[in-house]
Design a protein around this motif. Structure first.
Motif, PDB file in Angstrom:
ATOM      1  N   VAL A  39       9.830  -5.627  -1.708  1.00  0.00           N
ATOM      2  CA  VAL A  39       9.461  -4.335  -1.148  1.00  0.00           C
ATOM      3  C   VAL A  39      10.204  -3.182  -1.824  1.00  0.00           C
ATOM      4  O   VAL A  39       9.754  -2.039  -1.755  1.00  0.00           O
ATOM      5  CB  VAL A  39       9.684  -4.324   0.387  1.00  0.00           C
ATOM      6  CG1 VAL A  39      11.165  -4.179   0.711  1.00  0.00           C
ATOM      7  CG2 VAL A  39       8.867  -3.234   1.055  1.00  0.00           C
ATOM      8  N   GLU A  40      11.306  -3.457  -2.506  1.00  0.00           N
ATOM      9  CA  GLU A  40      12.020  -2.385  -3.196  1.00  0.00           C
ATOM     10  C   GLU A  40      11.397  -2.025  -4.548  1.00  0.00           C
ATOM     11  O   GLU A  40      11.792  -1.049  -5.187  1.00  0.00           O
ATOM     12  CB  GLU A  40      13.495  -2.741  -3.394  1.00  0.00           C
ATOM     13  CG  GLU A  40      13.777  -3.930  -4.286  1.00  0.00           C
ATOM     14  CD  GLU A  40      13.926  -5.220  -3.495  1.00  0.00           C
ATOM     15  OE1 GLU A  40      14.593  -6.146  -4.000  1.00  0.00           O
ATOM     16  OE2 GLU A  40      13.385  -5.306  -2.368  1.00  0.00           O
ATOM     17  N   GLN A  41      10.430  -2.825  -5.009  1.00  0.00           N
ATOM     18  CA  GLN A  41       9.736  -2.492  -6.250  1.00  0.00           C
ATOM     19  C   GLN A  41       9.083  -1.121  -6.090  1.00  0.00           C
ATOM     20  O   GLN A  41       8.601  -0.777  -5.015  1.00  0.00           O
ATOM     21  CB  GLN A  41       8.693  -3.570  -6.558  1.00  0.00           C
ATOM     22  CG  GLN A  41       8.048  -3.448  -7.918  1.00  0.00           C
ATOM     23  CD  GLN A  41       6.654  -2.853  -7.862  1.00  0.00           C
ATOM     24  OE1 GLN A  41       6.265  -2.274  -6.853  1.00  0.00           O
ATOM     25  NE2 GLN A  41       5.917  -2.971  -8.939  1.00  0.00           N
ATOM     26  N   GLN A  42       9.064  -0.316  -7.206  1.00  0.00           N
ATOM     27  CA  GLN A  42       8.667   1.082  -7.082  1.00  0.00           C
ATOM     28  C   GLN A  42       7.359   1.275  -6.329  1.00  0.00           C
ATOM     29  O   GLN A  42       7.281   2.040  -5.366  1.00  0.00           O
ATOM     30  CB  GLN A  42       8.502   1.751  -8.464  1.00  0.00           C
ATOM     31  CG  GLN A  42       9.692   1.649  -9.384  1.00  0.00           C
ATOM     32  CD  GLN A  42       9.414   0.659 -10.491  1.00  0.00           C
ATOM     33  OE1 GLN A  42       9.261  -0.524 -10.230  1.00  0.00           O
ATOM     34  NE2 GLN A  42       9.354   1.132 -11.730  1.00  0.00           N
ATOM     35  N   TRP A  43       6.314   0.614  -6.805  1.00  0.00           N
ATOM     36  CA  TRP A  43       4.965   0.871  -6.318  1.00  0.00           C
ATOM     37  C   TRP A  43       4.838   0.574  -4.829  1.00  0.00           C
ATOM     38  O   TRP A  43       4.402   1.425  -4.048  1.00  0.00           O
ATOM     39  CB  TRP A  43       3.984   0.036  -7.132  1.00  0.00           C
ATOM     40  CG  TRP A  43       2.592   0.533  -7.165  1.00  0.00           C
ATOM     41  CD1 TRP A  43       2.074   1.506  -7.977  1.00  0.00           C
ATOM     42  CD2 TRP A  43       1.504   0.075  -6.357  1.00  0.00           C
ATOM     43  NE1 TRP A  43       0.731   1.668  -7.719  1.00  0.00           N
ATOM     44  CE2 TRP A  43       0.355   0.803  -6.735  1.00  0.00           C
ATOM     45  CE3 TRP A  43       1.393  -0.896  -5.359  1.00  0.00           C
ATOM     46  CZ2 TRP A  43      -0.887   0.607  -6.147  1.00  0.00           C
ATOM     47  CZ3 TRP A  43       0.156  -1.095  -4.767  1.00  0.00           C
ATOM     48  CH2 TRP A  43      -0.970  -0.353  -5.152  1.00  0.00           C
ATOM     49  N   VAL A  44       5.203  -0.635  -4.434  1.00  0.00           N
ATOM     50  CA  VAL A  44       5.024  -0.987  -3.025  1.00  0.00           C
ATOM     51  C   VAL A  44       6.038  -0.287  -2.130  1.00  0.00           C
ATOM     52  O   VAL A  44       5.791  -0.096  -0.936  1.00  0.00           O
ATOM     53  CB  VAL A  44       5.076  -2.518  -2.800  1.00  0.00           C
ATOM     54  CG1 VAL A  44       4.017  -3.218  -3.625  1.00  0.00           C
ATOM     55  CG2 VAL A  44       6.442  -3.088  -3.089  1.00  0.00           C
ATOM     56  N   SER A  45       7.160   0.127  -2.683  1.00  0.00           N
ATOM     57  CA  SER A  45       8.139   0.843  -1.863  1.00  0.00           C
ATOM     58  C   SER A  45       7.568   2.146  -1.332  1.00  0.00           C
ATOM     59  O   SER A  45       7.935   2.615  -0.249  1.00  0.00           O
ATOM     60  CB  SER A  45       9.415   1.126  -2.666  1.00  0.00           C
ATOM     61  OG  SER A  45       9.224   2.156  -3.619  1.00  0.00           O
ATOM     62  N   ARG A  46       6.626   2.751  -2.077  1.00  0.00           N
ATOM     63  CA  ARG A  46       6.021   4.003  -1.631  1.00  0.00           C
ATOM     64  C   ARG A  46       5.043   3.764  -0.484  1.00  0.00           C
ATOM     65  O   ARG A  46       4.909   4.599   0.414  1.00  0.00           O
ATOM     66  CB  ARG A  46       5.306   4.688  -2.796  1.00  0.00           C
ATOM     67  CG  ARG A  46       6.187   4.928  -4.000  1.00  0.00           C
ATOM     68  CD  ARG A  46       7.468   5.666  -3.652  1.00  0.00           C
ATOM     69  NE  ARG A  46       7.236   7.101  -3.530  1.00  0.00           N
ATOM     70  CZ  ARG A  46       8.182   7.984  -3.212  1.00  0.00           C
ATOM     71  NH1 ARG A  46       9.405   7.572  -2.937  1.00  0.00           N
ATOM     72  NH2 ARG A  46       7.894   9.270  -3.126  1.00  0.00           N
ATOM     73  N   ILE A  47       4.360   2.616  -0.513  1.00  0.00           N
ATOM     74  CA  ILE A  47       3.478   2.263   0.600  1.00  0.00           C
ATOM     75  C   ILE A  47       4.323   1.990   1.841  1.00  0.00           C
ATOM     76  O   ILE A  47       4.031   2.475   2.941  1.00  0.00           O
ATOM     77  CB  ILE A  47       2.630   1.030   0.254  1.00  0.00           C
ATOM     78  CG1 ILE A  47       1.851   1.255  -1.042  1.00  0.00           C
ATOM     79  CG2 ILE A  47       1.687   0.688   1.406  1.00  0.00           C
ATOM     80  CD1 ILE A  47       1.163   0.005  -1.573  1.00  0.00           C
ATOM     81  N   ASP A  48       5.374   1.216   1.650  1.00  0.00           N
ATOM     82  CA  ASP A  48       6.276   0.873   2.749  1.00  0.00           C
ATOM     83  C   ASP A  48       6.887   2.129   3.356  1.00  0.00           C
ATOM     84  O   ASP A  48       6.986   2.264   4.585  1.00  0.00           O
ATOM     85  CB  ASP A  48       7.369  -0.066   2.213  1.00  0.00           C
ATOM     86  CG  ASP A  48       8.356  -0.487   3.279  1.00  0.00           C
ATOM     87  OD1 ASP A  48       7.944  -1.222   4.206  1.00  0.00           O
ATOM     88  OD2 ASP A  48       9.537  -0.103   3.183  1.00  0.00           O
TER      89      ASP A  48
END
Length: 329
Positions: A39-48
């Motif tokens: 979840v800390e990966q850039q892309w999905v972190s923005r969704i989270d």
């Protein structure tokens, strides 16, 4: 697979009308997200981040699964649909067929998926990070800050979602310096910082003095070799105050908020939510220069600000080019 963290909330304000999925009046919405990477990966972190903001406002009950293997994706989607989640968010790039099959089986559940494909009636909406506008602006900054005229670019995979940002970055750089040269590499992974770092080292060794950090690991290489970096999706300048000049930021909140509003009203339908990632909708932006505010030449800042204004007022349109970018001039 590391499964679910739960955030429980208060109540959701809502509208009422039944279209593709039921309306939800005066009740909290159950929302689930499925991520194939940490979840800390850039892309999905923005969704989270956007979903947690909705949770903090008391609108949703949010759960998610991270590090979900492609082979498990369909199973996890079905589990969340069976558990009563009314909106399921995820990235279906590598599992399009399975994801769309699940959506057909649960027509009363709203699905909002990162996808290169088109919406699928009645309930499969798609989105993407259309942040090519601030990417163009960061390209201008990169070319203006490069002394060697050589820029390195390290990406995950050469797919449209990555290609369009790189191409916009290249176009912006060429506006400032038509002679700038590019080295381009793809690591064929969404999350492999050591591999991205090694790819960046190779480019720096060949003279690149500004690195486009589409993946984690690139800014680490730039920091170690004392060259500059341009960030992507998130602002990492706090971690690299002397390295990251600026970033093209993705704000997922407009996309999530639009989807939640539709679900509450019972009006969610298959549509492309990509427009909510543009600067017009505040779905993307150029990060503040921060620690580089006094290091970026004033004339370059003026050029970037003028181009930003032109983008916002519609007098300049950044081309969406999904083709694989090519190295060289």
């Amino acid at each position: 697979m590391k499964i679910t963290r739960r955030i429980t909330l208060l109540a959701a304000a809502s509208l009422a009308a039944a279209v593709a999925v039921p309306a939800f009046a005066q009740t909290k919405l159950k929302v689930a997200a499925i991520y194939t990477v940490p979840v800390e990966q850039q892309w999905v972190s923005r969704i989270d981040k956007a979903l947690k903001a909705a949770a903090a406002r008391g609108e949703v009950e949010y759960v998610f699964s991270e590090n979900v293997a492609n082979a498990d994706y369909e199973r996890v989607m079905r589990q969340y649909a069976e558990a009563g989640n009314v909106l399921i968010v995820g990235e279906s790039f590598a599992v399009e067929t399975a994801a769309r099959k699940v959506a057909k089986d649960y027509p009363k559940v709203a699905f909002l998926m990162g996808s290169s494909g088109k919406p699928q009636a009645p309930n499969f909406g798609v989105f993407d990070n259309y942040i090519q506008e601030p990417a163009y602006l960061t390209g201008m900054i990169a070319a203006g800050m490069s002394k060697s005229g050589k820029i390195g670019m390290v990406g995950g995979y050469p797919i449209p979602e990555v290609n369009r940002l790189m191409n916009a970055f290249i176009a912006g750089a060429k506006e400032v310096n038509p002679k700038v040269e590019f080295s381009i590499s793809f690591i064929n992974s969404w999350f492999d910082p050591p591999k991205a770092k090694e790819a960046a080292f190779a480019m720096i060794d060949k003279g690149a003095d500004v690195m486009y950090a589409e993946r984690f690991g690139v800014s680490d290489a730039a920091k170690e070799r004392k060259v500059l970096a341009i960030g992507n999706v998130i602002n990492t300048q706090a971690q690299y105050p002397d390295t990251v000049v600026a970033s093209a930021l993705w704000n997922m909140e407009p996309t999530i908020d639009a989807a939640l509003k539709a679900v509450k009203a019972g009006a969610f339908k298959a549509e492309d939510y990509g427009r909510y990632s543009t600067m017009k909708f505040k779905g993307s932006e150029l990060s503040p220069l921060g620690t580089f505010a006094k290091k970026v030449p004033a004339d370059l800042v003026a050029k970037v600000q003028a181009k930003e204004k032109a983008i916002l007022d519609g007098s300049f349109v950044v081309k969406v080019d999904d083709s694989q970018p090519k190295a060289g001039k």
